[in-house]
Write an enzyme that holds these catalytic residues in place. Structure first.
Site, mmCIF file in Angstrom:
data_model
loop_
_atom_site.group_PDB
_atom_site.id
_atom_site.type_symbol
_atom_site.label_atom_id
_atom_site.label_comp_id
_atom_site.label_asym_id
_atom_site.label_seq_id
_atom_site.Cartn_x
_atom_site.Cartn_y
_atom_site.Cartn_z
ATOM 1 N N ASP A 41 37.534 41.602 28.087
ATOM 2 C CA ASP A 41 37.169 42.533 29.161
ATOM 3 C C ASP A 41 37.668 43.940 28.837
ATOM 4 O OD1 ASP A 41 36.278 43.507 31.629
ATOM 5 O OD2 ASP A 41 37.921 42.614 32.770
ATOM 6 N N SER A 68 36.863 32.473 29.977
ATOM 7 C CA SER A 68 38.021 31.859 30.654
ATOM 8 C C SER A 68 39.079 31.276 29.727
ATOM 9 C CB SER A 68 37.588 30.783 31.662
ATOM 10 O OG SER A 68 37.057 31.374 32.824
ATOM 11 N N THR A 69 38.926 31.420 28.402
ATOM 12 C CA THR A 69 39.891 30.786 27.496
ATOM 13 C C THR A 69 41.076 31.677 27.142
ATOM 14 O OG1 THR A 69 38.657 31.470 25.523
ATOM 15 C CG2 THR A 69 38.134 29.302 26.468
#
Length: 175
Positions: A35, A122-123
């Protein structure tokens, strides 16, 4: 399934694809990991676009996806999706993660994009186990491509060789 997803090891911000997927947080305002890297590479135009989405729609809930301009990235657009935070697997994390992939694919198709690149959603700081997350990603993407395939190229972009090897092994088990 006409399109076979590809696995690459590298930097998602440098890819010349129609759309890259950002593993975003609900505020859409950047953070750590992929992100933060996407926001840094895209420049202030992406942040401004995310602020506008936030102002118009509010935060992006886990499993949902929104699309913005790509700013200074070589991609045409960025799809921001919020994956689940891992809590041991008993809080609908698998369904939420599958929704993040499915909703991103649907948004790309709805906007007539032909190529899409996914990070391992999500990791990172969200703590989802890599193996389980990759299984969900591969299953969801291949199911989408089997049923409805407007896409010509789908990439799983991995940050490390361990993750890339997991994706390669899982994809090899699909026809």
């Amino acid at each position: 399934m006409a399109v076979q997803p590809e696995v690459i090891l590298g930097d998602i911000t440098t890819l010349e694809v129609d759309v890259i997927v950002n593993a975003a947080n609900p505020s859409l305002l950047g953070g750590g990991g992929v992100d933060g890297a996407i926001h840094r590479a895209a420049g202030p135009a992406l942040l401004a676009a995310c602020k506008q989405v936030l102002q118009q729609q509010g935060e992006c809930p886990p499993g949902h996806a929104v699309i913005t301009i790509a700013g200074d990235l070589p991609a045409s657009a960025v799809i921001h999706t919020v994956g689940p935070v891992w809590h041991g697997g008993d809080r609908m994390e698998a369904q939420t993660l599958a929704d993040a992939y499915k909703n991103s694919l649907q948004l790309a198709a709805a906007n007539n994009y032909r190529s899409i690149a996914f990070p391992a959603i999500s990791t990172g700081v969200y703590g989802y186990p890599k193996e389980e997350a990759a299984e969900i990603a591969v299953r969801t993407v291949t199911a989408f491509l089997t049923r409805y395939n407007p896409l010509e190229r789908v990439l799983f972009v991995c940050f490390d060789e361990e993750t890339a090897a997991i994706y390669r092994r899982l994809l090899a088990s699909y026809p």
